[in-house]
Design a protein around this motif. Sequence first.
Motif, PDB file in Angstrom:
ATOM      1  N   HIS A  82       0.900  -1.245   0.225  1.00 47.93           N
ATOM      2  CA  HIS A  82       0.018  -0.184  -0.059  1.00 47.93           C
ATOM      3  C   HIS A  82       1.102   1.214  -0.014  1.00 47.93           C
ATOM      4  CE1 HIS A  82      -3.727   2.315   0.530  1.00 47.93           C
ATOM      5  NE2 HIS A  82      -3.364   2.821   1.767  1.00 47.93           N
TER       6      HIS A  82
ATOM      7  N   LEU B 184      -2.230  -6.762   3.509  1.00 47.15           N
ATOM      8  CA  LEU B 184      -3.002  -5.560   2.841  1.00 47.15           C
ATOM      9  C   LEU B 184      -2.294  -5.556   1.397  1.00 47.15           C
ATOM     10  CD1 LEU B 184      -4.486  -2.920   2.871  1.00 47.15           C
ATOM     11  CD2 LEU B 184      -2.388  -1.880   3.688  1.00 47.15           C
TER      12      LEU B 184
ATOM     13  N   ASP C  33      -2.728  -3.283  -2.325  1.00 45.05           N
ATOM     14  CA  ASP C  33      -3.615  -2.259  -3.446  1.00 45.05           C
ATOM     15  C   ASP C  33      -4.229  -3.089  -4.397  1.00 45.05           C
ATOM     16  OD1 ASP C  33      -3.177  -0.091  -1.872  1.00 45.05           O
ATOM     17  OD2 ASP C  33      -1.257   0.526  -2.835  1.00 45.05           O
TER      18      ASP C  33
ATOM     19  N   ILE D  42     -11.189  -2.639   2.578  1.00 44.13           N
ATOM     20  CA  ILE D  42     -11.006  -1.936   3.920  1.00 44.13           C
ATOM     21  C   ILE D  42     -12.026  -1.159   4.105  1.00 44.13           C
ATOM     22  CG2 ILE D  42      -8.636  -1.461   3.966  1.00 44.13           C
ATOM     23  CD1 ILE D  42      -9.143   1.345   2.703  1.00 44.13           C
TER      24      ILE D  42
ATOM     25  N   PRO E  91      -8.499  -1.147  -1.136  1.00 44.22           N
ATOM     26  CA  PRO E  91      -7.450  -2.226  -0.842  1.00 44.22           C
ATOM     27  C   PRO E  91      -8.006  -3.100   0.051  1.00 44.22           C
ATOM     28  CG  PRO E  91      -6.835  -0.074  -0.186  1.00 44.22           C
ATOM     29  CD  PRO E  91      -8.148   0.387  -0.714  1.00 44.22           C
TER      30      PRO E  91
ATOM     31  N   LEU F 193      -7.803  -6.310   2.828  1.00 38.64           N
ATOM     32  CA  LEU F 193      -7.064  -6.652   3.977  1.00 38.64           C
ATOM     33  C   LEU F 193      -7.494  -7.955   4.427  1.00 38.64           C
ATOM     34  CD1 LEU F 193      -5.292  -5.873   6.364  1.00 38.64           C
ATOM     35  CD2 LEU F 193      -7.402  -4.637   7.393  1.00 38.64           C
TER      36      LEU F 193
ATOM     37  N   ARG G  81      -6.794  -2.379  10.446  1.00 42.64           N
ATOM     38  CA  ARG G  81      -6.988  -1.304   9.709  1.00 42.64           C
ATOM     39  C   ARG G  81      -6.955   0.015  10.338  1.00 42.64           C
ATOM     40  NH1 ARG G  81     -13.438  -0.808   8.616  1.00 42.64           N
ATOM     41  NH2 ARG G  81     -12.948  -0.143  10.637  1.00 42.64           N
TER      42      ARG G  81
ATOM     43  N   LEU H 198      -6.062   3.442   7.690  1.00 41.05           N
ATOM     44  CA  LEU H 198      -6.921   3.072   6.616  1.00 41.05           C
ATOM     45  C   LEU H 198      -8.245   3.663   6.633  1.00 41.05           C
ATOM     46  CD1 LEU H 198      -5.414  -0.228   5.723  1.00 41.05           C
ATOM     47  CD2 LEU H 198      -4.656   1.806   4.789  1.00 41.05           C
ATOM     48  N   THR H 199      -8.580   4.345   5.766  1.00 42.01           N
ATOM     49  CA  THR H 199     -10.287   4.994   5.668  1.00 42.01           C
ATOM     50  C   THR H 199     -10.782   4.353   4.484  1.00 42.01           C
ATOM     51  OG1 THR H 199      -9.509   6.907   4.852  1.00 42.01           O
ATOM     52  CG2 THR H 199      -9.845   6.795   7.291  1.00 42.01           C
TER      53      THR H 199
END
Length: 170
Positions: free
Chosen positions: A73, A107, A109, A133, A147, A149, A161, A166-167
Amino acid sequence: NFAEGRPDFCVMVALVRAGMVESGWIYEPLRSRCTISQRGEGAWMLDLQTGQRVALDGFSGGSLEDLVGFAYHRPLMDRPVPVRHHRLGSAGVEYVRLVSGQESFALYDRNKPWDHAAGSLIAAECGGVVAHIDGVPYRPLPEPGAPLLIAPDLQTWRQVRDALGLTPPD
């Protein structure tokens, strides 16, 4: 990894019906083993030299300071984060390390089916949480942008997270 002469490579195959992964195989030729899963039937590792079959029934989480995992990420490269992470360069081998209890999370991308379809089912059949996420469960097609997870349980999934900041996308 294979082309660069690294030992961490594999072949992954998944059977997908109606957008759902039904079976997954991760074959590691240098280790003479194949990790296998079928939806609703669990996951297991098969030693191809001895024929020994080992059931995989879960992988481990733990406290935040003990977690080590894989992270692909880009935003994490620019700032310190409270969990240790690294990369092997082979999603299939990373999934095997997760379900074998050698790592605690992953994690990614990029969510290409050839990287995640087989491993996502194997991890889920071991009791893991495989979701983007934003909380949407992984499906191989179409490829969502959020992304991905993977963690051994929902508590660890949320903990990682949140710790990584991570949002979910809007």
